[in-house]
Write a protein that holds these residues in place. Structure first.
Motif, PDB file in Angstrom:
ATOM      1  N   ALA A 130      41.273  31.345  57.741  1.00  0.00           N
ATOM      2  CA  ALA A 130      40.549  32.612  57.887  1.00  0.00           C
ATOM      3  C   ALA A 130      39.047  32.412  58.021  1.00  0.00           C
ATOM      4  CB  ALA A 130      40.842  33.516  56.691  1.00  0.00           C
ATOM      5  N   PHE A 131      38.541  31.247  57.630  1.00  0.00           N
ATOM      6  CA  PHE A 131      37.096  30.995  57.735  1.00  0.00           C
ATOM      7  C   PHE A 131      36.649  30.892  59.191  1.00  0.00           C
ATOM      8  CE2 PHE A 131      36.948  28.649  53.377  1.00  0.00           C
ATOM      9  CZ  PHE A 131      37.163  29.864  52.735  1.00  0.00           C
ATOM     10  N   ALA A 132      37.561  30.486  60.072  1.00  0.00           N
ATOM     11  CA  ALA A 132      37.229  30.348  61.493  1.00  0.00           C
ATOM     12  C   ALA A 132      38.463  30.723  62.309  1.00  0.00           C
ATOM     13  CB  ALA A 132      36.778  28.928  61.811  1.00  0.00           C
ATOM     14  N   PRO A 133      38.816  31.996  62.322  1.00  0.00           N
ATOM     15  CA  PRO A 133      40.095  32.405  62.926  1.00  0.00           C
ATOM     16  C   PRO A 133      40.194  32.156  64.426  1.00  0.00           C
ATOM     17  CG  PRO A 133      38.738  34.318  62.358  1.00  0.00           C
ATOM     18  CD  PRO A 133      38.072  33.121  61.753  1.00  0.00           C
ATOM     19  N   LYS A 134      39.039  31.984  65.112  1.00  0.00           N
ATOM     20  CA  LYS A 134      39.074  31.775  66.560  1.00  0.00           C
ATOM     21  C   LYS A 134      39.222  30.314  66.943  1.00  0.00           C
ATOM     22  CE  LYS A 134      36.177  35.851  67.459  1.00  0.00           C
ATOM     23  NZ  LYS A 134      34.888  36.329  68.027  1.00  0.00           N
ATOM     24  N   THR A 135      39.187  29.425  65.959  1.00  0.00           N
ATOM     25  CA  THR A 135      39.245  27.987  66.241  1.00  0.00           C
ATOM     26  C   THR A 135      40.597  27.430  65.803  1.00  0.00           C
ATOM     27  OG1 THR A 135      36.867  27.840  65.825  1.00  0.00           O
ATOM     28  CG2 THR A 135      38.110  25.768  65.847  1.00  0.00           C
TER      29      THR A 135
END
Length: 501
Positions: A130-135
């Motif tokens: 969830a800290f970097a959902p696009k990666t």
């Protein structure tokens, strides 16, 4: 910005840069020390051969998953052997780890991923996705491995990874370290620290920090054929049993943790007699505390003063006691150039520290504007530290010109925290400064000008936690004021704010 061709040729001619990559180094170490322990944790024991083979399999798996040479991959893992497996796998692919710390949260991780255009994020558990959902994320325990494949690998002069600066403005700048320069720094560090195949290094601090990575750190230990013990946390309750069980010979701490160890040593029942050297760095270690190390822990103290941008200083193991207690060491390399300037820009033995050398970067990654002020035209890095140089060439750190908070070795950029505080609807303006602390060295104090009734301190802390910043960045104190002191040109005078405390 890069080293000039003449400088690079000189560093190669002097043997600092050997034309070696991390991947090739590990292969040679596995051939020389195959069955010897390389990485030890409470749950695992990997030999040099294990690490080499696991790195090969993971490199093949990550390559098959689409990671290519030059790609950036944000790595956020705890102190486990897989951290170093991931490092060497990415090195062999020619992909660049971007080293995040375990304490980082969504604000930092999303920034690292977006700014570096990261291809992937390697994290400890599914909750971190969830800290970097696009990666795209790879989770520890589910890393893709497959049969090794032939990989072309990087060149020794290529950037090997991106490390985080302790910058004083905004989110951290990214530090590009090459195979050539970084391997030199930790090989030379291992020699200064007299590491040998029988040495056992305790990695108590987060493994992604520059200090436990290369000063001499785990990489330095590996280069010497020594074992590294990876501690889940740096507390005496965790580390003292590991020192006894694994016969640890050298450990590295920041000053607050060193004080904890000293306090705990008197009452411990664990055998710490194998410990030969305690390194203390990351922040200045007070002389009175330094005096306690030998009598209370029974080992030598080694002071370390350095920066992820390059320059590292050590007190030597044969320095006299007064030098060890009162200075922060001298540089690794004969070709570390030190320039000290007074406030008027004149050469001095007391003032602002600038440096240039075979392992100090010539520019931050994708930061041309910042580089124009952080580096001189002839390649010297402005460290922001105020130092005094002794006749022996040792440095005594007296403070920093940069507006940065050093909370027990964790660097906090005041501007980043200010930006989060300004998002609070009741906060009109914010200024975050360092205040002295006898235990941590410095704590963070936020001065706030509020609209109407100020929020409570508990509400502010909860607000910052919800913003997703690391816990160590949340100010220790909040002070409410009607106005900030100003300089002659109308800027907020943080010096006057610090003097209020």
């Amino acid at each position: 910005m890069h080293w000039s061709d003449d400088e690079a040729a000189r560093y190669r001619a002097k043997g600092y840069w050997r034309g070696e990559t991390f991947g090739r180094m590990l292969r040679e170490l596995a051939e020389a020390h195959g069955p010897r322990p390389a990485l030890i944790s409470p749950e695992a024991r990997w030999t040099f051969r294990d690490l080499d083979e696991r790195a090969d399999r993971l490199a093949a798996g990550l390559g098959a998953a689409g990671i290519r040479p030059g790609d950036r991959v944000v790595v956020q893992l705890p102190n486990v052997p897989e951290f170093h497996q991931v490092c060497f796998a990415l090195f062999r692919l020619g992909a660049l780890p971007v080293f995040a710390l375990p304490a980082h949260r969504s604000a930092e991780i999303s920034y690292f991923c977006e700014f570096t255009e990261a291809t992937a994020y390697i994290c400890p558990d599914a909750g971190h996705r969830a800290f970097a959902p696009k990666t795209p994320a790879f989770v520890l325990g589910e890393l893709p491995e497959q049969d090794p494949a032939d990989l072309p690998g990087p060149d020794p002069g290529d950037v090997a990874f991106l490390q985080l600066s302790g910058g004083s403005t905004g989110l951290p700048k990214l530090i590009p370290r090459t195979h050539d320069d970084y391997i030199y720094s930790f090989r030379a560090s291992a020699e200064i620290c007299r590491l040998r195949p029988g040495s056992v290094y305790l990695c108590a601090l987060p493994a992604a920090h520059n200090f436990p990575m290369s000063s001499p750190g785990v990489f330095g230990a590996l280069s010497a054929g020594a074992a590294s013990v990876l501690a889940p946390d740096p507390s005496p309750g965790t580390c003292f049993p590991l020192i006894e069980r694994e016969r640890v010979t050298i450990a590295a701490l920041v000053p607050p943790l060193a004080l904890l160890w000293l306090d705990a040593a008197a009452g411990t029942t664990y055998d710490l007699s194998s410990l030969e050297v305690l390194q203390v760095g990351g922040a200045k270690f007070g002389q009175e505390a330094a005096k306690r190390v030998r009598p209370e822990l029974g080992c030598l103290l080694q002071q370390v003063f350095g920066m992820a941008e390059g320059l590292v200083n050590y007190t030597r193991l044969d320095d006299d006691e007064e030098t060890v207690l009162s200075t922060q060491g001298r540089p690794i390399s004969p070709d570390d150039e030190i320039r000290i300037l007074d406030d008027d820009g004149r050469e001095s033995d007391h003032g602002h520290l600038l440096t240039r050398g075979p392992y100090t970067i010539r520019g931050y990654w994708r930061a041309d504007e910042h580089n124009r002020t952080a580096f001189t035209d002839d390649g010297f890095y402005r460290t922001g530290d105020i130092v005094r140089r002794t006749p022996s060439g040792h440095l005594i750190v007296e403070g920093r010109a940069k507006d940065q908070i050093n909370r027990g070795g964790e660097k906090i950029a005041g501007e980043e925290v200010e930006n989060h505080l300004l998002a609070h609807p009741a906060v009109h303006d914010a200024s975050v400064v360092a205040v002295p602390d006898p235990y941590l060295g410095e704590r963070a104090c936020a001065y706030l000008i509020c609209r109407g009734e100020p929020p409570t301190r508990a509400e502010l802390r909860a607000f910052l936690r919800e913003r997703g910043i690391a816990a160590f960045k949340i100010p220790d104190r909040f002070e409410f004021v009607d106005a900030f002191p100003q300089t002659a040109v109308g800027k907020v005078s943080k010096r006057h704010l610090r003097e209020r405390t």
